[in-house]
Design a protein around this motif. Structure first.
Motif, mmCIF file in Angstrom:
data_model
loop_
_atom_site.group_PDB
_atom_site.id
_atom_site.type_symbol
_atom_site.label_atom_id
_atom_site.label_comp_id
_atom_site.label_asym_id
_atom_site.label_seq_id
_atom_site.Cartn_x
_atom_site.Cartn_y
_atom_site.Cartn_z
ATOM 1 N N MET A 1 -38.947 -2.279 34.291
ATOM 2 C CA MET A 1 -40.213 -2.977 34.318
ATOM 3 C C MET A 1 -40.526 -3.370 35.759
ATOM 4 O O MET A 1 -39.676 -3.883 36.470
ATOM 5 C CB MET A 1 -40.126 -4.210 33.418
ATOM 6 N N LYS A 2 -41.739 -3.136 36.151
ATOM 7 C CA LYS A 2 -42.168 -3.440 37.517
ATOM 8 C C LYS A 2 -42.422 -4.929 37.690
ATOM 9 O O LYS A 2 -42.841 -5.624 36.767
ATOM 10 C CB LYS A 2 -43.455 -2.682 37.834
ATOM 11 N N ALA A 3 -42.182 -5.425 38.889
ATOM 12 C CA ALA A 3 -42.370 -6.841 39.188
ATOM 13 C C ALA A 3 -43.822 -7.253 39.024
ATOM 14 O O ALA A 3 -44.108 -8.376 38.607
ATOM 15 C CB ALA A 3 -41.883 -7.139 40.601
ATOM 16 N N GLU A 4 -44.741 -6.357 39.336
ATOM 17 C CA GLU A 4 -46.169 -6.671 39.202
ATOM 18 C C GLU A 4 -46.517 -7.039 37.764
ATOM 19 O O GLU A 4 -47.258 -7.987 37.512
ATOM 20 C CB GLU A 4 -47.014 -5.474 39.639
ATOM 21 N N LYS A 17 -38.980 -11.945 27.167
ATOM 22 C CA LYS A 17 -38.639 -10.610 27.668
ATOM 23 C C LYS A 17 -37.206 -10.599 28.217
ATOM 24 O O LYS A 17 -36.467 -9.640 28.021
ATOM 25 C CB LYS A 17 -39.641 -10.208 28.757
ATOM 26 N N LEU A 18 -36.813 -11.689 28.870
ATOM 27 C CA LEU A 18 -35.463 -11.806 29.408
ATOM 28 C C LEU A 18 -34.432 -11.799 28.282
ATOM 29 O O LEU A 18 -33.423 -11.092 28.358
ATOM 30 C CB LEU A 18 -35.340 -13.072 30.257
ATOM 31 N N ARG A 19 -34.692 -12.568 27.221
ATOM 32 C CA ARG A 19 -33.773 -12.580 26.067
ATOM 33 C C ARG A 19 -33.656 -11.199 25.453
ATOM 34 O O ARG A 19 -32.550 -10.726 25.146
ATOM 35 C CB ARG A 19 -34.264 -13.575 25.010
ATOM 36 N N ASP A 20 -34.792 -10.534 25.264
ATOM 37 C CA ASP A 20 -34.794 -9.201 24.665
ATOM 38 C C ASP A 20 -34.033 -8.198 25.532
ATOM 39 O O ASP A 20 -33.276 -7.366 25.020
ATOM 40 C CB ASP A 20 -36.223 -8.709 24.445
ATOM 41 N N ARG A 22 -31.653 -8.867 27.746
ATOM 42 C CA ARG A 22 -30.222 -9.179 27.694
ATOM 43 C C ARG A 22 -29.595 -8.651 26.402
ATOM 44 O O ARG A 22 -28.488 -8.106 26.419
ATOM 45 C CB ARG A 22 -30.000 -10.684 27.806
ATOM 46 N N ASP A 23 -30.297 -8.814 25.288
ATOM 47 C CA ASP A 23 -29.792 -8.301 24.010
ATOM 48 C C ASP A 23 -29.639 -6.783 24.056
ATOM 49 O O ASP A 23 -28.633 -6.235 23.595
ATOM 50 C CB ASP A 23 -30.731 -8.687 22.867
ATOM 51 N N ALA A 24 -30.637 -6.115 24.606
ATOM 52 C CA ALA A 24 -30.576 -4.657 24.717
ATOM 53 C C ALA A 24 -29.407 -4.230 25.598
ATOM 54 O O ALA A 24 -28.715 -3.250 25.301
ATOM 55 C CB ALA A 24 -31.888 -4.118 25.279
ATOM 56 N N HIS A 25 -29.165 -4.976 26.666
ATOM 57 C CA HIS A 25 -28.059 -4.655 27.568
ATOM 58 C C HIS A 25 -26.719 -4.802 26.854
ATOM 59 O O HIS A 25 -25.834 -3.943 26.971
ATOM 60 C CB HIS A 25 -28.117 -5.553 28.808
ATOM 61 N N VAL A 26 -26.561 -5.876 26.076
ATOM 62 C CA VAL A 26 -25.305 -6.089 25.340
ATOM 63 C C VAL A 26 -25.096 -4.976 24.317
ATOM 64 O O VAL A 26 -23.992 -4.423 24.210
ATOM 65 C CB VAL A 26 -25.309 -7.477 24.651
ATOM 66 N N ARG A 27 -26.159 -4.630 23.582
ATOM 67 C CA ARG A 27 -26.035 -3.558 22.586
ATOM 68 C C ARG A 27 -25.660 -2.237 23.250
ATOM 69 O O ARG A 27 -24.807 -1.502 22.740
ATOM 70 C CB ARG A 27 -27.342 -3.400 21.819
ATOM 71 N N LYS A 48 -30.929 -4.409 36.487
ATOM 72 C CA LYS A 48 -31.937 -4.679 37.517
ATOM 73 C C LYS A 48 -33.142 -5.390 36.922
ATOM 74 O O LYS A 48 -33.712 -6.285 37.551
ATOM 75 C CB LYS A 48 -32.357 -3.380 38.202
ATOM 76 N N ASP A 49 -33.534 -4.996 35.705
ATOM 77 C CA ASP A 49 -34.646 -5.676 35.034
ATOM 78 C C ASP A 49 -34.304 -7.135 34.769
ATOM 79 O O ASP A 49 -35.150 -8.017 34.951
ATOM 80 C CB ASP A 49 -34.994 -4.981 33.713
ATOM 81 N N ILE A 50 -33.069 -7.398 34.346
ATOM 82 C CA ILE A 50 -32.639 -8.777 34.094
ATOM 83 C C ILE A 50 -32.723 -9.590 35.380
ATOM 84 O O ILE A 50 -33.232 -10.716 35.385
ATOM 85 C CB ILE A 50 -31.219 -8.806 33.503
#
Length: 67
Positions: A1-4, A17-20, A22-27, A48-50
């Motif tokens: 995801m872009k910073a803009e 979005k951060l919670r989602d 992080r969950d995706a990263h753990v899975r 990097k997105d996190i």
């Protein structure tokens, strides 16, 4: 995801979005351990997105407290 795009979101949306993310990263990490992930570069992208989300969330919180 872009910073803009992250900057356009509200503080609550960034937190969600951060919670989602992080969950995706753990899975994905768990799937990698069992050998089910073929696209391991996506783990790096998620990390990097996190980091981007956390940085922008911190900026938004600082702006809200100082204003």
């Amino acid at each position: 995801m872009k910073a803009e795009k992250i900057h356009e979101l509200s503080e609550n949306e960034v937190e969600k979005k951060l919670r989602d993310t992080r969950d995706a990263h753990v899975r994905m990490r768990m799937s990698k351990q069992t050998g089910q992930v073929e696209e391991t570069h996506k783990l790096t992208e998620l990390r990097k997105d996190i980091a981007r989300l956390e940085t922008i969330l911190r900026e938004k919180k600082l702006l809200n407290t100082s204003a």
